[in-house]
Design a protein around this motif. Sequence first.
Motif, PDB file in Angstrom:
ATOM      1  N   PRO A 192       0.815  -1.225   0.000  1.00 23.12           N
ATOM      2  CA  PRO A 192       0.000   0.000   0.000  1.00 23.12           C
ATOM      3  C   PRO A 192       0.845   1.270   0.000  1.00 23.12           C
ATOM      4  N   SER A 193       0.340   2.259  -0.724  1.00 21.95           N
ATOM      5  CA  SER A 193       0.985   3.569  -0.780  1.00 21.95           C
ATOM      6  C   SER A 193      -0.094   4.620  -0.578  1.00 21.95           C
ATOM      7  N   TRP A 194       0.181   5.580   0.309  1.00 22.10           N
ATOM      8  CA  TRP A 194      -0.811   6.618   0.607  1.00 22.10           C
ATOM      9  C   TRP A 194      -0.276   8.011   0.299  1.00 22.10           C
ATOM     10  N   SER A 195       0.514   8.125  -0.756  1.00 23.82           N
ATOM     11  CA  SER A 195       1.031   9.433  -1.154  1.00 23.82           C
ATOM     12  C   SER A 195      -0.127  10.345  -1.559  1.00 23.82           C
ATOM     13  N   ASP A 196      -0.042  11.617  -1.145  1.00 20.65           N
ATOM     14  CA  ASP A 196      -1.073  12.575  -1.522  1.00 20.65           C
ATOM     15  C   ASP A 196      -0.526  13.645  -2.464  1.00 20.65           C
ATOM     16  N   ALA A 197       0.609  13.354  -3.116  1.00 24.58           N
ATOM     17  CA  ALA A 197       1.218  14.290  -4.057  1.00 24.58           C
ATOM     18  C   ALA A 197       0.974  13.809  -5.481  1.00 24.58           C
ATOM     19  N   PRO A 198       0.793  14.738  -6.426  1.00 25.28           N
ATOM     20  CA  PRO A 198       0.637  14.325  -7.828  1.00 25.28           C
ATOM     21  C   PRO A 198       1.895  13.593  -8.316  1.00 25.28           C
ATOM     22  N   PRO A 199       1.768  12.581  -9.164  1.00 31.14           N
ATOM     23  CA  PRO A 199       0.532  12.106  -9.788  1.00 31.14           C
ATOM     24  C   PRO A 199      -0.190  11.015  -9.000  1.00 31.14           C
ATOM     25  N   ALA A 200       0.269  10.721  -7.774  1.00 30.13           N
ATOM     26  CA  ALA A 200      -0.400   9.684  -6.983  1.00 30.13           C
ATOM     27  C   ALA A 200      -1.764  10.145  -6.484  1.00 30.13           C
ATOM     28  N   ALA A 201      -1.888  11.444  -6.186  1.00 34.64           N
ATOM     29  CA  ALA A 201      -3.168  11.978  -5.712  1.00 34.64           C
ATOM     30  C   ALA A 201      -4.176  12.017  -6.858  1.00 34.64           C
ATOM     31  N   PRO A 202      -5.465  11.880  -6.566  1.00 36.21           N
ATOM     32  CA  PRO A 202      -6.473  11.949  -7.625  1.00 36.21           C
ATOM     33  C   PRO A 202      -6.434  13.299  -8.335  1.00 36.21           C
ATOM     34  N   SER A 230       4.831  24.967 -20.519  1.00 40.69           N
ATOM     35  CA  SER A 230       4.818  25.123 -21.970  1.00 40.69           C
ATOM     36  C   SER A 230       3.979  23.996 -22.570  1.00 40.69           C
ATOM     37  N   THR A 231       3.689  24.094 -23.867  1.00 45.01           N
ATOM     38  CA  THR A 231       2.912  23.047 -24.525  1.00 45.01           C
ATOM     39  C   THR A 231       3.632  21.710 -24.454  1.00 45.01           C
ATOM     40  N   SER A 232       4.936  21.728 -24.674  1.00 44.09           N
ATOM     41  CA  SER A 232       5.717  20.488 -24.606  1.00 44.09           C
ATOM     42  C   SER A 232       5.686  19.906 -23.202  1.00 44.09           C
ATOM     43  N   GLU A 233       5.818  20.748 -22.191  1.00 42.69           N
ATOM     44  CA  GLU A 233       5.771  20.283 -20.799  1.00 42.69           C
ATOM     45  C   GLU A 233       4.392  19.761 -20.433  1.00 42.69           C
ATOM     46  N   LEU A 234       3.356  20.403 -20.969  1.00 43.48           N
ATOM     47  CA  LEU A 234       1.997  19.943 -20.700  1.00 43.48           C
ATOM     48  C   LEU A 234       1.763  18.557 -21.307  1.00 43.48           C
ATOM     49  N   LEU A 235       2.304  18.311 -22.492  1.00 42.16           N
ATOM     50  CA  LEU A 235       2.176  16.989 -23.100  1.00 42.16           C
ATOM     51  C   LEU A 235       2.945  15.945 -22.283  1.00 42.16           C
ATOM     52  N   ASP A 236       4.123  16.333 -21.766  1.00 38.35           N
ATOM     53  CA  ASP A 236       4.870  15.426 -20.885  1.00 38.35           C
ATOM     54  C   ASP A 236       4.045  15.092 -19.639  1.00 38.35           C
ATOM     55  N   ALA A 237       3.444  16.131 -19.060  1.00 37.01           N
ATOM     56  CA  ALA A 237       2.646  15.934 -17.848  1.00 37.01           C
ATOM     57  C   ALA A 237       1.420  15.075 -18.127  1.00 37.01           C
ATOM     58  N   THR A 238       0.812  15.253 -19.303  1.00 37.61           N
ATOM     59  CA  THR A 238      -0.336  14.436 -19.685  1.00 37.61           C
ATOM     60  C   THR A 238       0.048  12.965 -19.759  1.00 37.61           C
ATOM     61  N   GLU A 239       1.214  12.692 -20.315  1.00 38.66           N
ATOM     62  CA  GLU A 239       1.683  11.302 -20.410  1.00 38.66           C
ATOM     63  C   GLU A 239       1.900  10.704 -19.024  1.00 38.66           C
ATOM     64  N   ILE A 240       2.487  11.485 -18.111  1.00 35.62           N
ATOM     65  CA  ILE A 240       2.682  11.008 -16.735  1.00 35.62           C
ATOM     66  C   ILE A 240       1.335  10.735 -16.070  1.00 35.62           C
ATOM     67  N   LEU A 241       0.388  11.650 -16.258  1.00 37.83           N
ATOM     68  CA  LEU A 241      -0.944  11.491 -15.669  1.00 37.83           C
ATOM     69  C   LEU A 241      -1.611  10.199 -16.145  1.00 37.83           C
ATOM     70  N   LEU A 242      -1.561   9.961 -17.460  1.00 36.57           N
ATOM     71  CA  LEU A 242      -2.247   8.803 -18.023  1.00 36.57           C
ATOM     72  C   LEU A 242      -1.519   7.489 -17.741  1.00 36.57           C
ATOM     73  N   ASP A 243      -0.277   7.567 -17.337  1.00 39.79           N
ATOM     74  CA  ASP A 243       0.445   6.369 -16.915  1.00 39.79           C
ATOM     75  C   ASP A 243       0.135   6.015 -15.462  1.00 39.79           C
ATOM     76  N   HIS A 244      -0.643   6.862 -14.785  1.00 34.91           N
ATOM     77  CA  HIS A 244      -1.042   6.593 -13.399  1.00 34.91           C
ATOM     78  C   HIS A 244      -2.550   6.454 -13.234  1.00 34.91           C
ATOM     79  N   TRP A 245      -3.325   7.150 -14.088  1.00 37.03           N
ATOM     80  CA  TRP A 245      -4.774   7.191 -13.916  1.00 37.03           C
ATOM     81  C   TRP A 245      -5.494   6.924 -15.236  1.00 37.03           C
ATOM     82  N   THR A 246      -6.636   6.268 -15.151  1.00 29.50           N
ATOM     83  CA  THR A 246      -7.569   6.173 -16.268  1.00 29.50           C
ATOM     84  C   THR A 246      -8.637   7.225 -16.008  1.00 29.50           C
TER      85      THR A 246
END
Length: 331
Positions: A192-202, A230-246
Motif C-alpha cells: 500500500p501507498s498513501w502518497s497525496d502528491a501528484p501524480p499519486a493523488a487523484p 509550456s505546450t511540450s511540458e503539458l504533453l509530458d505531464a499528460t503522459e505522466i498522468l495517463l500512466d497513473h490514472w484512467t
Amino acid sequence: MADELELLRRANPVPADGPHFGDGPLDHSAERHLDRLLRDRPTAPRRPARTRLAWGLAASAVVAALVSALLLTGQTTAPAVAAPRPLVVRADSTPVSLKTLAERARADAKDGAPGLRKGTHVQSWSMGMSEDKPPITLPEERIVRWNADDSHTEIVVATDPRHPGRPVLVEGGGEPRVVDDGHVLSRQTYPPSWSDAPPAAPPPHDAVRLSAYLEEAVRAYLSDHSKPLSTSELLDATEILLDHWTLGARESAALTRLLADTEGLRPVGRVTDRLGRSGQAYVYETSGTRRMLIMDPGTGAVLGLETTFTRADPEYGVKTGDVMSYSAWMR
C-alpha cells in the motif's frame, strides 16, 4: 505463456477481431479474465527501468540469428521488430478545433460517467538507439490495477497488436532478445501507498486546478518554476498522468479544456490509431520532433501520443519520419 496471453487478450477492450471502437469500459467477462491474470500468478522481481534511448550492441546479431534459425527450420514467422510508420491523417477529414472538442467533452461529462479509476492500461512502442547499430523498436503492454487496500499490481507483457502471434524483440540485461508473443516481462505486486502528491493523488476535474496539479507532477523536470507549463511540458505531464490514472469523463473534459488553451497544438484531422480506434489528431512541432496527440472525437479522452523525428540523425541511424515513441491508452 500462451494461457497468460489469452487471458490478456480477452481482457482487451479492442481485440484484433473486434469492432474498432472498443475504447469503452471493460465488460464483466473481460474484468474477470483480467483479475484472474493479475491475481493468480506469483510475483516476480521488478525489472530495471527501461531506458528508451539505449540498447545493447548485440541487437542486429540477435535478429539475424533468429531469422536464420527460422529459415533453417522451415518457419516463416518473422519477429515483430519493424518500427511502426507514423500515423497518417485522412485526406478527406475535417480538423476539429480543441475548443470545439472541449465543448463536446464538457457536454459528455454532465452525468459524470465513466468515473475516474486509479491505474492504467497502455500499449507502447519505444525506439532504442545505439551509435553503431540500427535503431530497433520495442513494443510492450502494461496494466496497472489498484486494490482496495491501496496496494497495486503491475504486469508488463511483450506483445505487438499489429502482429499477433509473432515473436517480439525486448530488452534483457542490456542486450535485446526475442521472446514469444505474450511473454510476461514482469509481474509485481506493490504494498500500500498513501502518497497525496501528484501524480499519486487523484487529479481534479476543473482546468485551473488540473493545471496546478500537472505542474506539480512534473516540477522536478522543470527548468523554470516561475512560468506556466509550456505546450511540450503539458504533453509530458499528460503522459505522466495517463500512466497513473484512467481518467473519467469530467477529468478528460478538464484536460481537454486545458489543452485548448495552449499555443502551437494545431488540429490536423482524423486518424486511425494503432489499436484501430478513430480519433482527432493535434500536432505540436519542436526542433527535430513532431508530437501528435490523438483524442476521442466525442468525449475528448486522450487515446494516444506519438513522437516522430522531423530531422534525420545519421549518427544514430535515425531517418526523418521515424517514430521515436508511441503510447496508446485504454480503459
